[in-house]
Design an enzyme around this catalytic site. Structure first.
Site, PDB file in Angstrom:
ATOM      1  N   TRP A 245      -5.504   1.520  10.308  1.00 25.77           N
ATOM      2  CA  TRP A 245      -5.620   1.392   8.997  1.00 25.77           C
ATOM      3  C   TRP A 245      -5.531   0.074   8.367  1.00 25.77           C
ATOM      4  CZ3 TRP A 245      -8.090   3.873   5.478  1.00 25.77           C
ATOM      5  CH2 TRP A 245      -7.735   3.713   4.069  1.00 25.77           C
TER       6      TRP A 245
ATOM      7  N   TYR B 122       0.965  -1.190   0.018  1.00 24.63           N
ATOM      8  CA  TYR B 122       0.044   0.063  -0.201  1.00 24.63           C
ATOM      9  C   TYR B 122       0.858   1.376   0.097  1.00 24.63           C
ATOM     10  CZ  TYR B 122      -3.224   3.700   1.498  1.00 24.63           C
ATOM     11  OH  TYR B 122      -3.775   4.768   1.557  1.00 24.63           O
TER      12      TYR B 122
ATOM     13  N   GLU C  34     -11.208   6.353   4.703  1.00 20.26           N
ATOM     14  CA  GLU C  34     -10.655   7.044   5.663  1.00 20.26           C
ATOM     15  C   GLU C  34     -11.375   7.069   7.003  1.00 20.26           C
ATOM     16  OE1 GLU C  34      -7.491   7.443   6.140  1.00 20.26           O
ATOM     17  OE2 GLU C  34      -6.477   7.214   4.140  1.00 20.26           O
TER      18      GLU C  34
END
Length: 179
Positions: A34, A4, A26
């Site tokens: 995350w 990522y 988000e």
């Protein structure tokens, strides 16, 4: 997480669907790691029909209730509601401001802000631009878009480049092209 970082994070994104997806994800990350969201990203894409804002904006209460039992996503009532609210606001934004791409990039003058941080401790959690964007998003009906979440969005879609100076993704670390 490495893939990522290396392939997505901080790279300028102009795709409407991709921007909508990142805005929603988000927000879904609030209070979580995350990595938790990344592990569920494919599940989110399936559950939310590829992040088609028009379709999500039309979800009724029955569909919302189905999502609350979908184990592929974070089953938080406020976050599930926020996805639909954000889809409605996104559809409206297309009419009013030309879409997420035009709108979001206007907050940085159309080009990424390139920061020059040497350590993670220097990277802020929010900036004046994030506060301004957050305020405007909320005014337009978006949810889960506080300044910290918005700054994370700005970083993830490349509105700002917060790769550290010694990272290969920082523009000044790029190898010079020679003949």
């Amino acid at each position: 997480m490495v893939a990522y970082h290396d392939e997505e994070w901080g790279q300028p994104l102009h795709d409407e669907r991709g921007l909508f997806e990142m805005l929603c994800l988000e927000g879904a990350q609030a209070g979580l790691a995350w990595s938790t969201i990344l592990r569920r990203r494919e599940g989110y894409r399936e559950a939310y029909e590829g992040f088609d804002a028009e379709r999500i904006a039309a979800y009724d209460d029955v569909r919302q209730a189905q999502l609350l039992s979908d184990e592929r996503i974070i089953r938080n009532r406020a976050k599930v509601r926020a996805f639909r609210d954000n889809a409605i606001a996104t559809v409206r934004l297309r009419r009013e401001a030309g879409g997420l791409d035009t709108y979001l990039w206007s907050f940085v003058g159309g080009s990424p802000i390139v920061n020059h941080f040497a350590s993670l401790e220097e990277v802020p959690v929010q900036t004046p631009q994030a506060v301004e964007l957050s305020r405007d998003l909320r005014r337009r009906g978006f949810r889960f878009v506080g300044p910290v979440i918005v700054y994370a969005l700005m970083q993830s879609v490349g509105l700002v480049n917060d790769h550290l100076l010694d990272c290969f993704r920082h523009p000044e670390s790029a190898e010079p092209i020679t003949d």
